[in-house]
Scaffold this active site. Structure first.
Site, mmCIF file in Angstrom:
data_model
loop_
_atom_site.group_PDB
_atom_site.id
_atom_site.type_symbol
_atom_site.label_atom_id
_atom_site.label_comp_id
_atom_site.label_asym_id
_atom_site.label_seq_id
_atom_site.Cartn_x
_atom_site.Cartn_y
_atom_site.Cartn_z
ATOM 1 C CG ASP A 14 -2.123 -0.853 1.097
ATOM 2 O OD1 ASP A 14 -2.103 -1.768 0.253
ATOM 3 O OD2 ASP A 14 -3.090 -0.628 1.847
ATOM 4 C CG HIS A 41 1.939 0.265 4.505
ATOM 5 N ND1 HIS A 41 1.640 -0.642 5.497
ATOM 6 C CD2 HIS A 41 0.799 0.966 4.285
ATOM 7 C CE1 HIS A 41 0.372 -0.482 5.873
ATOM 8 N NE2 HIS A 41 -0.160 0.487 5.148
#
Length: 257
Positions: free
Chosen positions: A78, A225
């Site tokens: 992400d 992430h």
């Protein structure tokens, strides 16, 4: 789902830029190329841009399952792309022959189109993560939610050279019935997660690895992430997690649509 907040101050700096995003993506170019069909070349348009053309709606429910079945896992990345960390993540995924789903913000995709194209060329899939990563989207008017989702769809598609995102992940899990309906109507399946590594809190690579090993029984979709802060711990953790998952008999896949 957990609502992420820590280590996200840099997104606040982008909110002003998000206000300058142009009108809704009603007239955005629509393309038929898909990320899993790309063989290293930049995708090309296969038809003239027509509002709504070639977009097949998908289910509005939040998906977690893997297309590899009960022993499948979905690696999801992400907040990027990021010039410091996305290339390192891509290198690791290539080393272990793993395909992942990259949930990109519109602003980051617009700022780093070459990285978006690199992600697609490597056979990974794209996911709309809104324009500005507003974790309070579910408290905002429906018109705002629509604009965040559709503008991000357009920005990511343009940055990729024509490959559309196949999923929508609400920032911090801030889904609403409206946001799910809008995304699904554009062919983007709402995407959740089962294992939150909390790598955005920078707990240390060992802690990230331990979380995955402890919680993988919760379900197949794992959240990492590649932006939003310093991600060396994520890179180090992935270097250990990817071969470990394979050793446990898991296969790497994509979220079902």
């Amino acid at each position: 789902m957990a609502r992420h907040g820590g280590g996200r101050g840099w997104y606040g700096k982008m909110v002003g830029a998000a206000l300058g995003v142009t009108v809704l993506a009603v007239g955005a170019s629509v393309w038929t190329a898909q990320a899993d069909a790309v063989n290293g070349s930049t995708p090309k348009a296969s038809a003239p841009a027509t509002p709504g053309a070639d977009v097949e709606p998908v289910g509005v429910s939040i998906v977690h399952a893997s297309d590899k079945g009960p022993r499948g896992v979905n690696i999801t990345i992400d907040d990027g792309p990021d010039p410091a960390w996305t290339p390192q993540v891509l290198d690791l995924l290539r080393e272990y022959d793993v395909k992942a789903t990259f949930c990109m913000t519109g602003l980051q995709a617009q700022a780093h189109p070459d990285l978006v194209k690199d992600v697609v060329a490597a056979g990974h899939r794209l996911c709309d993560h809104s324009v500005s990563h507003d974790t309070a989207m579910d408290k905002k008017p429906e018109a705002y939610q629509t604009k965040e989702i559709l503008d991000a769809e357009r920005m990511i598609t343009e940055a990729s050279g024509g490959v559309r995102p196949m999923y929508y992940r609400a920032p911090g899990g801030a889904f609403t019935p409206h946001s799910r309906k809008i995304a699904a109507s554009r062919g983007m399946r709402p995407l959740g997660w089962n294992v939150d590594t909390k790598d955005f809190e920078q707990p240390g690579a060992d802690a990230i690895v331990a979380t995955v090993k402890r919680e993988i029984s919760n379900g197949p979709t794992i959240l990492f992430h590649d932006a939003g802060g310093e991600r060396a711990q994520t890179v180090d953790a992935l270097r250990e997690i990817l071969p470990w998952l394979e050793e446990q008999g898991y296969s790497f896949g994509f979220p079902v649509r």
